[in-house]
Design an enzyme around this catalytic site. Structure first.
Site, PDB file in Angstrom:
ATOM      1  N   HIS A 157       0.835  -1.220   0.000  1.00 10.31           N
ATOM      2  CA  HIS A 157       0.000   0.000   0.000  1.00 10.31           C
ATOM      3  C   HIS A 157       0.863   1.262   0.000  1.00 10.31           C
ATOM      4  CE1 HIS A 157      -3.296  -2.718   1.321  1.00 10.31           C
ATOM      5  NE2 HIS A 157      -2.317  -3.263   2.038  1.00 10.31           N
ATOM      6  N   SER A 278      15.420  21.223 -16.429  1.00  8.35           N
ATOM      7  CA  SER A 278      14.231  22.022 -16.676  1.00  8.35           C
ATOM      8  C   SER A 278      14.663  23.325 -17.339  1.00  8.35           C
ATOM      9  CB  SER A 278      13.542  22.316 -15.340  1.00  8.35           C
ATOM     10  OG  SER A 278      12.802  23.505 -15.427  1.00  8.35           O
ATOM     11  N   GLU A 291       9.929   8.150 -17.065  1.00  6.54           N
ATOM     12  CA  GLU A 291       8.595   8.719 -17.321  1.00  6.54           C
ATOM     13  C   GLU A 291       8.109   8.356 -18.717  1.00  6.54           C
ATOM     14  OE1 GLU A 291       7.993  12.883 -15.093  1.00  6.54           O
ATOM     15  OE2 GLU A 291       9.866  12.765 -16.196  1.00  6.54           O
TER      16      GLU A 291
END
Ligand code: ARG
Length: 462
Positions: A157, A278, A291
């Site tokens: 979890h 970035s 990703e």
């Protein structure tokens, strides 16, 4: 533009838009070498069965060889009006060797021809995929060996559950990719069936020798039903299913790499050469590779769904809808290959923050189950022990302590069975190494798992 090979019964030229709409050459030119190899085998069979002369077969085979070289050198002219790769090669063959080329398509149809091309292509790509997956599995086993005794919290979890060895965690991925390898290997059985000779749908009146063609093209089996052979695309759907499952595994791994490299976790650092910055935030180092692997997974699922949907209501046998199978299959083959390749290169460069991982195992009551097991060993039924430790957790929490930071006196207040030896049980080392049931995280189990994996990989690599 060349005259269409099927223009005999038509009195009007094909509408330009229709030509463009029905053409698949941009996509299926990828199959050229299989198409040519299949045609060469077909010629040899036709000659052996005396359907064409040896001299004709020789001329055709030579012409096909020349065309192959033309395509490889980039000298071949593709033309949308010629529909697909089969028409291109046949038309060019007529230009090159003359009338005799018109015999190539004897006892054959584009329906069994495309089924053959796709099977030959997919057979190669499946073997390639397996080869790549074996390399990936090896990289993962090497990581497990390198970080054999690093400890981190295992999660359920996404909550800290019990400490595990990082090597055990890596080996979980080995198991997944090893199943993928088995799945792809197993699918080869069903890919490796020769459809050629089924002709358009019903077989052919010529005395062809399918077993001989199969032998030439290295197919262990010939298809048993001509209707099925020209309309079956199960083998492609099966590849896309196996690819989707494999992408699930890659995507779950990606998700963990992304999480683990966040400041919140800080468990790993991705190599600079595999991350991007970035454009606005100078401090950023983004996990774009995982990703994108995670992102591309959706496209592979899409390919599987698109083919299943395309096939589900088709009447037997061949329907032109099936031409759409190529876009889906080729995209998935490309994505899967790129994702596996990039992970083979990136994973060995992961930086593991051993201390952060280990520190994380010491907070969050990861030894609560071990305390309960200790009480069970002292004679308490497990459910009662569970409740008792629950109470200890609440108490320790209120004192801002972990279970092993409580004094013996405090611990004894939860059960008189508790003795000094409990502190040893509550150490990470014991929590790991007492879990030595088969498949457990104990160091000796993980070492055995690695040994077994290396044995299996060695067989797969030979
Ligand atoms: N380009 C077609 C395909 O990919 C080849 C088979 C065409 N057969 C036909 N009868 N039009 O499915």
């Amino acid at each position: 533009m060349s005259e269409k090979l099927w223009s005999g019964r038509f009195s009007e030229k094909t509408n330009r838009m229709v030509e463009d709409f029905t053409s698949s050459i941009d996509v299926d030119k990828r199959l050229y070498s299989y198409d040519i190899e299949g045609s060469i085998a077909h010629c040899r069979m036709l000659a052996k069965a005396s359907i064409i002369s040896d001299a004709d077969a020789l001329a055709l085979i030579e012409g096909l060889g020349l065309i192959k070289r033309e395509i490889e050198r980039g000298e071949f002219r593709f033309d949308k009006g010629l529909e697909d790769i089969h028409m291109h090669i046949e038309t060019r063959l007529i230009e090159k060797v003359g009338k005799v080329a018109q015999k190539l398509h004897t006892a054959r149809s584009r329906n069994d021809q495309i089924a053959l091309d796709m099977r030959m292509y997919l057979r190669d790509e499946t073997l390639n995929t397996v080869k790549h997956l074996v390399m990936l599995a090896k990289v993962i086993v090497d990581l497990a060996k390198k970080y054999i005794d690093v400890v981190l919290p295992g999660y359920t979890h996404l909550q800290r559950a019990q400490p595990v060895l990082l090597s055990h965690h890596f080996m979980a991925y080995y198991e997944m990719f090893s199943r993928d390898i088995d799945r792809f290997n197993d699918s080869l059985k069903r890919i490796n069936v020769l459809p050629l000779g089924s002709a358009a749908i019903a077989g052919t009146t010529y005395p062809i020798d399918r077993e001989y063609t199969a032998q030439l093209l290295d197919f262990p089996k010939v298809s048993a039903n001509s209707i099925d052979a020209v309309s079956d695309r199960d083998f492609i759907i099966e590849f896309l299913s196996a690819a989707s499952i494999c992408m699930i595994h890659l995507s779950r791994m990606s998700e963990e790499l992304i999480l683990w490299s966040s400041t919140e976790f800080g468990f790993i650092e991705l190599p600079d050469s595999f991350t991007t910055g970035s454009s606005i935030m100078p401090q950023k180092k983004n996990p774009d590779v995982p990703e994108l692997v995670r992102g591309k997974t959706g496209r592979v699922f899409g390919d599987l769904i698109s083919l299943m949907t395309m096939m589900k209501a088709l009447p037997l046998s061949y329907n032109r809808d099936m031409q759409e199978d190529k876009t889906a299959l080729f995209q998935t083959v490309d994505i899967l290959k790129k994702c596996i390749e990039i992970y083979i290169k990136m994973l060995p460069k992961l930086k593991i923050n051993q201390e952060t991982m280990e520190r994380a195992t010491s907070k969050g009551f990861l030894n609560a189950t071990d305390m309960a097991d200790y009480l069970v060993a002292g004679g308490m039924p497990f459910r009662q022990a569970h409740g008792c430790v629950g109470g200890a957790v609440v108490y320790a929490s209120s004192k801002k302590k972990e279970l092993h930071e409580l004094t013996l006196k405090e611990l004894k207040s939860f059960s008189s069975h508790i003795k000094k030896d409990i502190f040893k049980i509550l150490t990470t080392d014991q929590m790991i190494n007492r879990r030595k049931s088969i498949g457990g995280t104990a160091l000796k189990c993980v070492k055995a798992a690695i040994k077994e994996a290396e044995r299996k990989l060695k067989i797969k690599m030979d």
